[in-house]
Design an enzyme around this catalytic site. Structure first.
Site, PDB file in Angstrom:
ATOM      1  N   ASP A 299      41.031  36.227  37.285  1.00  0.00           N
ATOM      2  CA  ASP A 299      40.846  37.495  36.584  1.00  0.00           C
ATOM      3  C   ASP A 299      41.652  37.604  35.292  1.00  0.00           C
ATOM      4  OD1 ASP A 299      38.900  38.483  38.271  1.00  0.00           O
ATOM      5  OD2 ASP A 299      40.390  39.088  39.756  1.00  0.00           O
TER       6      ASP A 299
ATOM      7  N   ARG B 123      35.007  42.319  35.409  1.00  0.00           N
ATOM      8  CA  ARG B 123      36.069  42.095  34.414  1.00  0.00           C
ATOM      9  C   ARG B 123      35.629  42.231  32.961  1.00  0.00           C
ATOM     10  NH1 ARG B 123      39.679  43.748  37.720  1.00  0.00           N
ATOM     11  NH2 ARG B 123      40.254  42.298  39.380  1.00  0.00           N
TER      12      ARG B 123
ATOM     13  N   SER C  11      44.706  40.940  50.069  1.00  0.00           N
ATOM     14  CA  SER C  11      44.421  41.393  48.719  1.00  0.00           C
ATOM     15  C   SER C  11      42.914  41.658  48.671  1.00  0.00           C
ATOM     16  CB  SER C  11      44.813  40.313  47.716  1.00  0.00           C
ATOM     17  OG  SER C  11      44.166  40.574  46.493  1.00  0.00           O
TER      18      SER C  11
ATOM     19  N   ASP D  56      50.888  47.089  42.184  1.00  0.00           N
ATOM     20  CA  ASP D  56      51.162  46.245  41.012  1.00  0.00           C
ATOM     21  C   ASP D  56      51.032  47.025  39.708  1.00  0.00           C
ATOM     22  OD1 ASP D  56      51.452  44.042  42.655  1.00  0.00           O
ATOM     23  OD2 ASP D  56      49.367  43.395  42.418  1.00  0.00           O
TER      24      ASP D  56
HETATM   25  N1  ARG Z   1      37.827  34.921  43.976  1.00  0.00           N
HETATM   26  C1  ARG Z   1      37.084  35.995  43.407  1.00  0.00           C
HETATM   27  C2  ARG Z   1      36.872  35.783  41.936  1.00  0.00           C
HETATM   28  O1  ARG Z   1      37.612  35.076  41.325  1.00  0.00           O
HETATM   29  C3  ARG Z   1      37.696  37.345  43.691  1.00  0.00           C
HETATM   30  C4  ARG Z   1      39.042  37.578  43.092  1.00  0.00           C
HETATM   31  C5  ARG Z   1      39.744  38.863  43.516  1.00  0.00           C
HETATM   32  N2  ARG Z   1      39.946  38.891  44.920  1.00  0.00           N
HETATM   33  C6  ARG Z   1      40.828  39.639  45.597  1.00  0.00           C
HETATM   34  N3  ARG Z   1      40.763  39.597  46.882  1.00  0.00           N
HETATM   35  N4  ARG Z   1      41.698  40.377  45.001  1.00  0.00           N
HETATM   36  O2  ARG Z   1      35.975  36.343  41.375  1.00  0.00           O
END
Ligand code: ARG
Length: 390
Positions: free
Chosen positions: A124, A95, A175, A13
């Site tokens: 995110d 983040r 992912s 990405d």
């Molecule tokens: N659900 C989790 C959060 O919002 C992780 C998000 C990223 N997960 C991923 N498999 N790319 O903090």
């Protein structure tokens, strides 16, 4: 010429984003990669190469692990922050730090536009953008995944091939997002919440299961782990060690349907061996050194703290005020917690602290009992007076 700073991971990405933005805006694109996992030299070189091949003018890779643990993960540990019972917030904690570093780097390079690769239905994007806007009011954020022409991963692979962006050969089933505090896995068959995750879905704990139990002791100072089995270690070493040791027992796995910020429920599985063990030990120590009302009050704060982290509100006045509360409480969270590790379980089996509120002479049912039992009757009469049947 427009300059854009991209939050870069080295994945498909963000590689496509680097290239696509350069073309779409006729821009000079810079890639920023904050390392909160512990990338090897080889991995770093690969990320650099890939960013350049994708069209980046320059790549920055910075080791943020120490700051990540000190100011984010360990603060969440001190706060007891766990989301909806089972998520230790690894991604959510990373983040705001990455957003802060992006803003700093953008300022240094005199760049006014930053970009990220988050999707439109995830948390995110919210965390990145809310954090960036909290730190800077003159920076524009682009989220190409929300508006570019590619609808699927296959579209991106075609674009990458056509533009000589290196595409890794292993086709990704899931992912995955990982940092020192944990690993998050979603997509594929995990999208059916009724189906148990296949063993192969686990990224950190999917290998051999250690069966011989192990003893472990963790030393804390002011709420922070400082030693393992009596040996002082750096925060990074402690977390790496615990991820490996507890991970070998498959400790710290969780599987949950969670409430996302954008209103949907999603199913994700997590691996956080170190975070799991540390939270357990840390809370055990708090039970030893806090009086009942502080302990119970702080449990409520923990929930609010977790929600603030999950919901992208790190740089908010409430999170800052709650941090002051949490820090004040941690002055006495020092001591040692003893655990026993077995397959799929970590159990606390002992604890000591110079600030322990446990008094043997008051608690004992054996000789040496100093508790004034004649006070109990009067205490109970007054204590329950208001609700006693008339
Ligand atoms: N659900 C989790 C959060 O919002 C992780 C998000 C990223 N997960 C991923 N498999 N790319 O903090």
């Amino acid at each position: 010429m427009k300059k854009i700073l991209v939050a870069y991971s080295g994945g498909l990405d963000t590689s496509c984003i680097v290239h696509w933005l350069g073309k779409k805006y006729n821009a000079e694109v810079y890639a920023y990669c904050g390392d909160i996992l512990g990338l090897s030299l080889k991995e770093k070189r690969e990320i650099e190469k890939k960013a350049i091949k994708s069209g980046a003018k320059k790549v920055f890779i910075e080791d943020l692990r120490g700051e990540f643990l000190r100011d984010f993960a360990f603060l969440s540990l001190k706060a007891g922050a766990v989301y909806e019972g089972d998520y230790f917030l690894a991604t959510a904690l990373g983040r705001p730090l990455l957003a802060k570093k992006l803003v700093e780097k953008a300022r240094k390079l005199k760049i006014r536009t930053v970009a990220h690769g988050c999707t439109a239905k995830g948390n995110d994007q919210v965390r990145f953008e809310v954090s960036i806007y909290a730190l800077a009011n003159d920076i524009e954020v682009l989220a190409p995944v929300r508006f570019w022409e590619f609808k699927t991963r296959e579209d991106e692979v075609l674009y990458a091939r056509a533009n000589k962006i290196p595409v890794s050969q292993v086709s990704k089933k899931y992912s995955i997002d990982e940092n020192l505090w944990g690993c998050a896995i979603e997509c594929g068959e995990l999208e059916d919440p009724k189906t148990p995750p296949p063993e192969s879905a686990w990224q950190w704990t999917g290998r051999r299961l250690k069966t011989k139990p192990a003893k472990l002791s963790i030393g804390f100072k002011n709420g922070i782990p400082v030693s393992i089995n009596g040996k002082r270690m750096s925060s990074i070493k402690i977390v790496e060690f615990l991820n490996k040791l507890a991970g070998s027992y498959k400790i710290g796995r969780s599987d949950l349907v969670e409430s996302r910020v954008v209103g949907i429920k999603s199913r994700e599985i997590y691996e956080a061996p170190a975070a799991f063990v540390l939270h357990k030990a840390h809370f055990d120590l708090e039970r030893l050194v806090f009086n009942h009302e502080l302990l119970h009050y702080k449990e409520k704060v923990s929930k609010d703290f977790a929600n603030l982290i999950y919901r992208g509100r790190w740089f908010s006045p409430l999170r800052e005020a709650l941090t002051a509360f949490v820090e004040k409480t941690q002055k006495k969270v020092s001591g040692t917690v003893y655990l026993l590790l077995k397959p799929y379980s970590a159990t606390v089996v002992g604890r000591t602290s110079p600030f322990s509120l446990y008094k043997k002479e008051l608690a004992t049912y054996s000789r040496g009992d100093a508790f004034r039992r004649e006070f109990a009757e009067g205490f109970i009469k007054l204590y329950g007076m208001d609700i006693a049947k008339k």
